[in-house]
Design a protein around this motif. Structure first.
Motif, PDB file in Angstrom:
ATOM      1  N   LYS A 106       0.824  -1.219   0.000  1.00 49.14           N
ATOM      2  CA  LYS A 106       0.000   0.000   0.000  1.00 49.14           C
ATOM      3  C   LYS A 106       0.855   1.265   0.000  1.00 49.14           C
ATOM      4  O   LYS A 106       0.555   2.228  -0.704  1.00 49.14           O
ATOM      5  CB  LYS A 106      -0.932  -0.017   1.201  1.00 49.14           C
ATOM      6  N   ASP A 107       1.962   1.272   0.776  1.00 51.57           N
ATOM      7  CA  ASP A 107       2.763   2.493   0.903  1.00 51.57           C
ATOM      8  C   ASP A 107       4.247   2.295   0.583  1.00 51.57           C
ATOM      9  O   ASP A 107       5.080   3.086   0.984  1.00 51.57           O
ATOM     10  CB  ASP A 107       2.608   3.073   2.304  1.00 51.57           C
ATOM     11  N   ASP A 108       4.580   1.256  -0.145  1.00 54.18           N
ATOM     12  CA  ASP A 108       5.982   0.972  -0.469  1.00 54.18           C
ATOM     13  C   ASP A 108       6.045   0.142  -1.749  1.00 54.18           C
ATOM     14  O   ASP A 108       5.083  -0.535  -2.115  1.00 54.18           O
ATOM     15  CB  ASP A 108       6.639   0.218   0.687  1.00 54.18           C
ATOM     16  N   TYR A 109       7.187   0.177  -2.427  1.00 61.04           N
ATOM     17  CA  TYR A 109       7.367  -0.653  -3.615  1.00 61.04           C
ATOM     18  C   TYR A 109       8.851  -0.845  -3.900  1.00 61.04           C
ATOM     19  O   TYR A 109       9.704  -0.092  -3.440  1.00 61.04           O
ATOM     20  CB  TYR A 109       6.687  -0.047  -4.848  1.00 61.04           C
ATOM     21  N   GLN A 110       9.126  -1.882  -4.656  1.00 64.21           N
ATOM     22  CA  GLN A 110      10.463  -2.127  -5.213  1.00 64.21           C
ATOM     23  C   GLN A 110      10.258  -2.657  -6.623  1.00 64.21           C
ATOM     24  O   GLN A 110       9.470  -3.576  -6.833  1.00 64.21           O
ATOM     25  CB  GLN A 110      11.239  -3.134  -4.374  1.00 64.21           C
ATOM     26  N   ILE A 111      10.952  -2.051  -7.572  1.00 65.59           N
ATOM     27  CA  ILE A 111      10.815  -2.414  -8.984  1.00 65.59           C
ATOM     28  C   ILE A 111      12.053  -3.190  -9.409  1.00 65.59           C
ATOM     29  O   ILE A 111      13.167  -2.847  -9.031  1.00 65.59           O
ATOM     30  CB  ILE A 111      10.669  -1.149  -9.846  1.00 65.59           C
ATOM     31  N   LEU A 112      11.860  -4.213 -10.207  1.00 63.15           N
ATOM     32  CA  LEU A 112      12.961  -4.989 -10.752  1.00 63.15           C
ATOM     33  C   LEU A 112      12.978  -4.806 -12.262  1.00 63.15           C
ATOM     34  O   LEU A 112      11.926  -4.807 -12.905  1.00 63.15           O
ATOM     35  CB  LEU A 112      12.791  -6.475 -10.421  1.00 63.15           C
ATOM     36  N   ALA A 113      14.163  -4.628 -12.819  1.00 60.17           N
ATOM     37  CA  ALA A 113      14.345  -4.558 -14.272  1.00 60.17           C
ATOM     38  C   ALA A 113      15.334  -5.644 -14.665  1.00 60.17           C
ATOM     39  O   ALA A 113      16.355  -5.830 -14.003  1.00 60.17           O
ATOM     40  CB  ALA A 113      14.879  -3.191 -14.678  1.00 60.17           C
ATOM     41  N   ILE A 114      15.009  -6.361 -15.722  1.00 62.83           N
ATOM     42  CA  ILE A 114      15.916  -7.389 -16.246  1.00 62.83           C
ATOM     43  C   ILE A 114      16.238  -7.034 -17.690  1.00 62.83           C
ATOM     44  O   ILE A 114      15.347  -6.949 -18.532  1.00 62.83           O
ATOM     45  CB  ILE A 114      15.293  -8.796 -16.177  1.00 62.83           C
ATOM     46  N   TYR A 115      17.529  -6.792 -17.949  1.00 64.54           N
ATOM     47  CA  TYR A 115      18.000  -6.518 -19.302  1.00 64.54           C
ATOM     48  C   TYR A 115      18.582  -7.807 -19.868  1.00 64.54           C
ATOM     49  O   TYR A 115      19.437  -8.443 -19.244  1.00 64.54           O
ATOM     50  CB  TYR A 115      19.075  -5.429 -19.305  1.00 64.54           C
ATOM     51  N   THR A 116      18.124  -8.204 -21.056  1.00 66.27           N
ATOM     52  CA  THR A 116      18.635  -9.401 -21.712  1.00 66.27           C
ATOM     53  C   THR A 116      19.256  -9.007 -23.042  1.00 66.27           C
ATOM     54  O   THR A 116      18.588  -8.422 -23.892  1.00 66.27           O
ATOM     55  CB  THR A 116      17.503 -10.421 -21.939  1.00 66.27           C
ATOM     56  N   ASP A 117      20.551  -9.333 -23.208  1.00 66.78           N
ATOM     57  CA  ASP A 117      21.219  -8.989 -24.466  1.00 66.78           C
ATOM     58  C   ASP A 117      20.901 -10.026 -25.543  1.00 66.78           C
ATOM     59  O   ASP A 117      20.182 -10.997 -25.290  1.00 66.78           O
ATOM     60  CB  ASP A 117      22.720  -8.795 -24.250  1.00 66.78           C
ATOM     61  N   LEU A 118      21.442  -9.816 -26.728  1.00 69.21           N
ATOM     62  CA  LEU A 118      21.140 -10.708 -27.850  1.00 69.21           C
ATOM     63  C   LEU A 118      21.620 -12.141 -27.620  1.00 69.21           C
ATOM     64  O   LEU A 118      21.066 -13.074 -28.175  1.00 69.21           O
ATOM     65  CB  LEU A 118      21.756 -10.147 -29.137  1.00 69.21           C
ATOM     66  N   ALA A 119      22.642 -12.309 -26.780  1.00 70.09           N
ATOM     67  CA  ALA A 119      23.163 -13.647 -26.490  1.00 70.09           C
ATOM     68  C   ALA A 119      22.377 -14.338 -25.376  1.00 70.09           C
ATOM     69  O   ALA A 119      22.674 -15.472 -25.018  1.00 70.09           O
ATOM     70  CB  ALA A 119      24.639 -13.553 -26.107  1.00 70.09           C
ATOM     71  N   GLY A 120      21.388 -13.640 -24.810  1.00 70.13           N
ATOM     72  CA  GLY A 120      20.580 -14.229 -23.743  1.00 70.13           C
ATOM     73  C   GLY A 120      21.118 -13.988 -22.350  1.00 70.13           C
ATOM     74  O   GLY A 120      20.581 -14.513 -21.379  1.00 70.13           O
ATOM     75  N   ASN A 121      22.196 -13.215 -22.226  1.00 70.46           N
ATOM     76  CA  ASN A 121      22.758 -12.897 -20.909  1.00 70.46           C
ATOM     77  C   ASN A 121      21.906 -11.811 -20.255  1.00 70.46           C
ATOM     78  O   ASN A 121      21.530 -10.841 -20.911  1.00 70.46           O
ATOM     79  CB  ASN A 121      24.201 -12.409 -21.043  1.00 70.46           C
ATOM     80  N   ALA A 122      21.641 -11.971 -18.979  1.00 69.75           N
ATOM     81  CA  ALA A 122      20.775 -11.030 -18.277  1.00 69.75           C
ATOM     82  C   ALA A 122      21.537 -10.267 -17.206  1.00 69.75           C
ATOM     83  O   ALA A 122      22.414 -10.821 -16.544  1.00 69.75           O
ATOM     84  CB  ALA A 122      19.602 -11.773 -17.645  1.00 69.75           C
ATOM     85  N   THR A 123      21.193  -8.985 -17.055  1.00 70.16           N
ATOM     86  CA  THR A 123      21.652  -8.191 -15.925  1.00 70.16           C
ATOM     87  C   THR A 123      20.396  -7.708 -15.202  1.00 70.16           C
ATOM     88  O   THR A 123      19.359  -7.459 -15.813  1.00 70.16           O
ATOM     89  CB  THR A 123      22.518  -6.992 -16.344  1.00 70.16           C
ATOM     90  N   PHE A 124      20.512  -7.599 -13.895  1.00 69.63           N
ATOM     91  CA  PHE A 124      19.365  -7.301 -13.046  1.00 69.63           C
ATOM     92  C   PHE A 124      19.572  -5.966 -12.342  1.00 69.63           C
ATOM     93  O   PHE A 124      20.659  -5.685 -11.851  1.00 69.63           O
ATOM     94  CB  PHE A 124      19.190  -8.407 -11.999  1.00 69.63           C
ATOM     95  N   TRP A 125      18.512  -5.171 -12.272  1.00 64.81           N
ATOM     96  CA  TRP A 125      18.543  -3.852 -11.647  1.00 64.81           C
ATOM     97  C   TRP A 125      17.332  -3.730 -10.740  1.00 64.81           C
ATOM     98  O   TRP A 125      16.275  -4.268 -11.037  1.00 64.81           O
ATOM     99  CB  TRP A 125      18.477  -2.768 -12.713  1.00 64.81           C
ATOM    100  N   LYS A 126      17.472  -2.992  -9.645  1.00 63.90           N
ATOM    101  CA  LYS A 126      16.315  -2.758  -8.792  1.00 63.90           C
ATOM    102  C   LYS A 126      16.277  -1.302  -8.355  1.00 63.90           C
ATOM    103  O   LYS A 126      17.293  -0.610  -8.342  1.00 63.90           O
ATOM    104  CB  LYS A 126      16.320  -3.671  -7.564  1.00 63.90           C
ATOM    105  N   PHE A 127      15.059  -0.869  -8.041  1.00 65.44           N
ATOM    106  CA  PHE A 127      14.848   0.456  -7.480  1.00 65.44           C
ATOM    107  C   PHE A 127      13.836   0.310  -6.360  1.00 65.44           C
ATOM    108  O   PHE A 127      12.729  -0.176  -6.573  1.00 65.44           O
ATOM    109  CB  PHE A 127      14.313   1.435  -8.527  1.00 65.44           C
ATOM    110  N   LYS A 128      14.233   0.700  -5.157  1.00 63.45           N
ATOM    111  CA  LYS A 128      13.333   0.697  -4.007  1.00 63.45           C
ATOM    112  C   LYS A 128      12.892   2.123  -3.765  1.00 63.45           C
ATOM    113  O   LYS A 128      13.680   3.050  -3.875  1.00 63.45           O
ATOM    114  CB  LYS A 128      14.030   0.138  -2.770  1.00 63.45           C
ATOM    115  N   LYS A 129      11.615   2.300  -3.443  1.00 62.44           N
ATOM    116  CA  LYS A 129      11.066   3.640  -3.183  1.00 62.44           C
ATOM    117  C   LYS A 129      12.010   4.416  -2.276  1.00 62.44           C
ATOM    118  O   LYS A 129      12.441   3.937  -1.250  1.00 62.44           O
ATOM    119  CB  LYS A 129       9.696   3.523  -2.527  1.00 62.44           C
ATOM    120  N   GLY A 130      12.337   5.625  -2.711  1.00 63.59           N
ATOM    121  CA  GLY A 130      13.219   6.491  -1.930  1.00 63.59           C
ATOM    122  C   GLY A 130      14.696   6.176  -2.094  1.00 63.59           C
ATOM    123  O   GLY A 130      15.541   6.864  -1.550  1.00 63.59           O
ATOM    124  N   GLY A 131      15.024   5.161  -2.882  1.00 68.42           N
ATOM    125  CA  GLY A 131      16.416   4.760  -3.055  1.00 68.42           C
ATOM    126  C   GLY A 131      16.965   5.201  -4.396  1.00 68.42           C
ATOM    127  O   GLY A 131      16.551   6.214  -4.951  1.00 68.42           O
TER     128      GLY A 131
END
Length: 141
Positions: A106-131
């Motif tokens: 209700k009053d907080d969140y954390q977002i995850l982003a996954i980037y996948t390159d053409l070779a299928g390799n993934a990098t992970f990113w996050k953003f937490k509210k206020g961070g």
């Protein structure tokens, strides 16, 4: 004879330019691609955060529904954004620690982003509210 000599000089100069350009790209080019990728992730994440915060201002809570938010990421999307851990594809879910998973309360969140390159390799990113946006390490399998 002078024309042939001039053509040889021009050809040698062109080859030297190509070689120099290739060496420069090998040294610096990949960093520019990574910087560009991170900039795109930051831009789309900032857009999502702004929309999520606007939703909170209007309704007094956050939502994990992209459609309800009206969020559509910009650019060529090799990056997927997640507000709900249940939406993460199984091949990635096992690689993410519990503390890095996305959530919406209700009053907080954390977002995850996954980037996948053409070779299928993934990098992970996050953003937490206020961070701040940060790249996260994947778990070893």
């Amino acid at each position: 004879m002078n024309v042939v000599k001039s053509l040889k000089v021009i050809l040698a100069f062109a080859v030297l330019c190509i070689i120099t350009g290739f060496i420069w790209w090998k040294i610096h080019g990949e960093n520019h691609l990574e910087t560009s990728r991170e900039a795109q992730i930051r831009t789309n994440m900032a857009s999502l955060v702004t929309i999520e915060d606007g939703y909170f201002e209007e309704y007094g809570e956050y939502t994990d529904d992209f459609e309800e938010l009206g969020y559509v990421p910009e650019g060529n999307q090799k990056t997927k954004f997640f507000l709900d851990k249940e939406e993460i594809p199984p091949q990635f879910r096992a690689s993410i620690s519990e503390k890095d998973l996305p959530f919406v309360q209700k009053d907080d969140y954390q977002i995850l982003a996954i980037y996948t390159d053409l070779a299928g390799n993934a990098t992970f990113w996050k953003f937490k509210k206020g961070g701040k946006l940060e790249q996260i390490e994947i778990l070893q399998k």
